[in-house]
Structure formats: C-alpha cells, structure tokens
Design an enzyme around this catalytic site. Structure first.
Site, PDB file in Angstrom:
ATOM      1  CB  ALA A 180      -0.918   0.005   1.218  1.00  0.00           C
ATOM      2  N   GLY A 198       1.564  -5.944   0.769  1.00  0.00           N
ATOM      3  CA  GLY A 198       0.491  -6.184  -0.188  1.00  0.00           C
ATOM      4  C   GLY A 198       0.994  -6.635  -1.539  1.00  0.00           C
ATOM      5  CD  GLU A 214      -1.386  -9.218   2.212  1.00  0.00           C
ATOM      6  OE1 GLU A 214      -2.110  -9.750   3.056  1.00  0.00           O
ATOM      7  OE2 GLU A 214      -1.295  -7.980   2.070  1.00  0.00           O
ATOM      8  CD  GLU A 250       2.153  -6.821   5.843  1.00  0.00           C
ATOM      9  OE1 GLU A 250       1.681  -6.677   4.707  1.00  0.00           O
ATOM     10  OE2 GLU A 250       3.025  -7.688   6.112  1.00  0.00           O
TER      11      GLU A 250
END
Length: 258
Positions: free
Chosen positions: A63, A109, A112, A132
């Site tokens: 992000a 992300g 992911e 994270e």
C-alpha cells in the site's frame, strides 16, 4: 493510468505502472486491478494473464501509505455496511491462469498480490517479505492465509512472525516461486510459459485451475467427485474432439474454447 493491460496472442500483460512509487498501490490502482481481473475473466481473447511491475526495482511494495490514510468510517460500517464489497486486493478471482512476473521487491500487499497468482516466476534480483508486524499491523489482503497454503507452516510462520525479507533463491528453495531467472530473461521466460498454456484447450485449463483451487479447500473425496463431474462435462466438448483428431493427424490442435 497506474495499471495498464495489453493483450497479444491470447496473453494479457497487466502492469503496475507507478515505478516512481515502487509500484505501491494507491486506491486508484486497486480499482483498476479489479477492473483488469474482470476483463480477464470476461474477454475470450484472453486465455492467460501476466502480472508484473514497471521498472527494474519493484514488483509491488504494498500500500502507498501516503495515499491510503485510515478511513473515517468504523470497521463494522466498512465490513458489514453499505460500503461492503468495495474493491480490494484480498480476493481477485478469475478462472484463467495468472502468472506473477516478479521483477523486484514484492513486499506486504505486493507479496499478497503475488500469492494470488497461480505461478510465480522471479528475477534473481527479487526479494519477498510480509513486514507488517514490524509496524504494528498484520497482512490484511490474504497474506496470513495464502502463504501457509503456498509454502507450509514453518517457513510461512518464520516470514510472518519476523517480518524478515528473503531473496529469490530462498523463495525458490521454499517453493514460493517456481523459477528464478536473470532479470534480462524474466519476461521472455514468463511469456514462453504463458504461450504454452494459451495453446492448450481453454475450457480444460479453466477446469483444472478451478478444481485445483477448490481441492485445497475441500476433502479429497469431494475433490475427486468434482474432478469426475468436470471430466464428464468436458468429454464431448469440441476442443476435446479436436485434440483427439489433431493427435491422430499428427498436427497441432486448434482450440476454440467450445
């Protein structure tokens, strides 16, 4: 356009195109990624998709923290209320194969996103991580669920709990990626795999992906039953008949997705 899509010879190349931001994901990128997946699913001229990042440094670094401030709405409102179903990265679905072409950093992300690809090919410059926990958060787009399924409990927990990065060779060793190649050969290698898949019968390819995906989430006996049903559905398809005729004629089959 933070996300571009180009289609050639049944292969769609989806590119995260924010190299100045290490291909970090802003809200517009997420919307456009969802739109790209919808097009891939619906467009008969697309049989396989590649997902990569622009530039030489990053696939995707997650992000964009400068453009993704915390929402003003409460969590219950977002999760269960009128905004539920807004575009996200957590569940990009298509029955068509997707190959992750990982040219650099795949972090947070970004990893992911790569985990939602069916096949992952990495540059020898690539690195991977879910950092994270180092900043007081957790992976929020499927990372805690998909990485355990992809590489197994111990290696997954090592990455999740430490937040440490691994390089491309370690990713290959633990099965996070299928191949590691030089940066100059990355796209050529991925395209060769994509064209090989695109030359196969589209309905059979989609059925195999769906069955393999469902099989992870169900019992073996139910998975075998679904496999037999799919085999029966495909048995009299035009493509299966074409495959047999082409084999008998010693020629390359021409599949039409019918």
């Amino acid at each position: 356009m933070p996300v571009t899509i180009d289609v050639c010879n049944f292969v769609a190349t989806v590119t995260l195109d924010r190299p100045e931001a290490m291909n970090a994901l802003d809200p517009e990128s997420v919307i456009q990624l969802n739109a790209a997946w919808e097009r891939i699913s619906a467009d008969p001229s697309i049989r396989v998709a590649l997902l990569t990042g622009a530039g030489e440094r990053a696939f995707c670094t997650g992000a964009d923290l400068k453009k993704t401030m915390p929402p003003t709405e409460g969590f219950a409102e977002l999760h269960f209320g009128s905004t539920h179903g807004a575009p996200s990265l957590a569940n990009l679905r298509t029955n068509k194969p997707v190959i992750g072409v990982i040219n650099g950093f795949a972090l947070g992300g970004g990893l992911e996103l790569a985990l939602q690809c069916d096949i992952r090919i990495a540059s020898d410059r690539a690195s991977f991580g879910l950092p994270e926990v180092c900043i007081g958060s957790i992976p929020g787009a499927g990372g805690t669920q998909r990485i355990v399924r992809a590489i197994g409990q111990s290696d997954a927990m090592l990455m999740l709990l430490t937040g440490s990065r691994i390089d491309a060779q370690e990713a290959l060793r633990i099965g996070l990626v299928s191949r590691v190649v030089g940066a100059a050969d990355l796209m050529e290698t991925a395209l060769a795999i994509a064209h090989q898949i695109a030359g196969n019968a589209p309905l059979a390819v989609s059925a195999v992906k769906r069955l393999a995906t469902l099989g992870v989430e169900t019992t073996l006996s139910l998975g075998l039953e679904l496999e037999q049903q799919s085999f029966g559905l495909l048995r009299n398809s035009e493509d299966r008949l074409e495959g047999r005729k082409a084999f008998a004629d010693k020629r390359k089959p021409v599949f039409m997705g019918k």
